[in-house]
Design a protein around this motif. Sequence first.
Motif, short mmCIF file in Angstrom:
data_model
loop_
_atom_site.label_atom_id
_atom_site.label_comp_id
_atom_site.label_asym_id
_atom_site.label_seq_id
_atom_site.Cartn_x
_atom_site.Cartn_y
_atom_site.Cartn_z
N ASP A 87 0.80 -1.31 -0.55
CA ASP A 87 0.01 -0.02 0.01
C ASP A 87 1.07 1.13 -0.46
O ASP A 87 1.78 1.40 0.82
CB ASP A 87 -0.50 -0.24 1.38
N ARG A 88 -0.19 2.17 -0.82
CA ARG A 88 1.01 3.45 -0.31
C ARG A 88 1.60 4.33 0.23
O ARG A 88 1.89 5.06 0.80
CB ARG A 88 0.00 4.59 -1.51
N SER A 89 0.49 3.76 1.48
CA SER A 89 0.45 4.46 2.86
C SER A 89 2.28 4.20 4.35
O SER A 89 2.83 4.52 4.12
CB SER A 89 -0.70 3.90 4.09
N ARG A 90 2.75 2.68 3.18
CA ARG A 90 4.01 2.12 3.66
C ARG A 90 4.79 2.82 3.39
O ARG A 90 6.28 2.76 3.64
CB ARG A 90 4.31 0.85 3.51
N TYR A 91 5.16 4.15 2.58
CA TYR A 91 6.39 4.48 2.29
C TYR A 91 5.72 6.04 2.23
O TYR A 91 4.59 7.01 0.97
CB TYR A 91 7.48 4.10 0.87
N ARG A 92 6.86 7.24 1.66
CA ARG A 92 6.78 8.63 1.70
C ARG A 92 6.19 8.92 0.24
O ARG A 92 5.52 9.26 0.13
CB ARG A 92 7.81 9.34 2.34
N ALA A 93 7.49 8.32 -0.57
CA ALA A 93 7.49 8.54 -2.42
C ALA A 93 7.83 7.11 -2.56
O ALA A 93 8.98 6.88 -2.34
CB ALA A 93 7.80 10.42 -2.65
N LEU A 94 7.47 7.33 -4.25
CA LEU A 94 8.19 6.68 -4.91
C LEU A 94 9.19 7.84 -5.80
O LEU A 94 8.22 8.13 -7.03
CB LEU A 94 8.23 5.29 -5.40
N ILE A 95 10.33 7.68 -6.69
CA ILE A 95 10.59 8.23 -6.81
C ILE A 95 11.59 7.31 -8.66
O ILE A 95 12.58 6.01 -8.08
CB ILE A 95 12.28 9.03 -6.82
N SER A 96 11.21 7.27 -9.60
CA SER A 96 11.78 6.37 -10.62
C SER A 96 12.33 7.15 -11.82
O SER A 96 11.85 8.90 -11.77
CB SER A 96 10.17 6.40 -11.48
N SER A 97 13.41 6.73 -12.12
CA SER A 97 14.49 7.54 -12.78
C SER A 97 13.52 7.89 -13.85
O SER A 97 14.20 8.93 -14.83
CB SER A 97 15.42 6.50 -13.05
N ALA A 98 12.90 6.86 -14.73
CA ALA A 98 11.61 7.08 -16.07
C ALA A 98 10.89 8.86 -15.66
O ALA A 98 11.33 9.53 -17.30
CB ALA A 98 10.71 6.46 -16.03
N ASP A 99 11.09 8.84 -14.38
CA ASP A 99 9.83 10.65 -14.61
C ASP A 99 11.15 11.85 -15.21
O ASP A 99 10.51 12.86 -15.76
CB ASP A 99 9.76 10.97 -13.02
N LEU A 100 11.99 11.53 -15.03
CA LEU A 100 13.17 12.34 -15.12
C LEU A 100 13.63 12.46 -17.15
O LEU A 100 13.80 13.46 -17.29
CB LEU A 100 14.61 12.15 -14.54
N VAL A 101 13.42 11.54 -17.44
CA VAL A 101 13.56 11.14 -18.48
C VAL A 101 12.15 11.53 -19.79
O VAL A 101 12.10 12.20 -20.06
CB VAL A 101 13.83 9.42 -19.21
#
Length: 285
Positions: A87-101
């Motif tokens: 569940d998303r509540s288990r962590y603050r954020a997910l950062i994917s390198s694809a977003d930078l591309v």
Amino acid sequence: MDDYAGATHPPDGSPITSAGFADLIDGYDAFVLDQWGVLHEGNRLFDGVLPFLAELARRDKEVMILTNSSKSSVRNVRRLETRFGLDRSRYRALISSADLVHDWVAGTYPIEGLPAPGAVFVCADEGDEQLLDGTGAVVVEDVTHADAVLMLSVPVTDTADDHRHWMAAAVRTGLPLVCPSNDLHTVRPGGVFSGMAGVIGGYAALGGACHNLGKPSSHVFAACARQMESADPERVLMVGDQIASDVVGARAQGWGTALVRTGAGELASAAGAVRPDHLIDELRL
């Protein structure tokens, strides 16, 4: 930081080894977790992950997921929830390198000396080209009509030879190759395979300029740090399964480093001059 109870005390320069993380938790305020090979292997979460995350939450620790991925953070979050029950509540954020591309192609993430492309030649597997939706870039089939090559993903069986048909022309045209990962290994449900480093290395060997926006580059680590509440780098622990991306990148930020033996970790722990601060069997208490 101080050695902890139950740890094996190796010679100077070697990592402190342990079966789990129970005695490390109080030494850090934030835990940055790689995804593939640390949380899961493609089909299931590793057994200790949920109890570990529950304990971090109980002790009010910050948790981030930092992944070299060909998929956006939105797609990664959705996949973790629907396939793995994380569940998303288990962590603050997910950062994917694809977003930078994506953001570089869209012109919203400027990179010095690397102007946003109007037309791109794309290498993508399993529909990963949807990352470019909304960027405004034109995808071309003739590499000589492109402004840049995007290597998002390739089949795990690919080698540089499978891409020679376009690489030489791209190098002659002077195209930069931009990617979200240059990992040596990739973890999949069937095991650990060669990552994109071999294919991308073929482009570099021909004289092409390669730009990796994923780990270990400062681009993706800075994106992660911007979303963290924890400000003291010495109180941040990066947990990964690859030395060249996870450990090297985190070291440059001044973060602590832990390598797990799951995923590609057993291969990484047996080679190389760079060593993590901690070598842990798996992500568990």
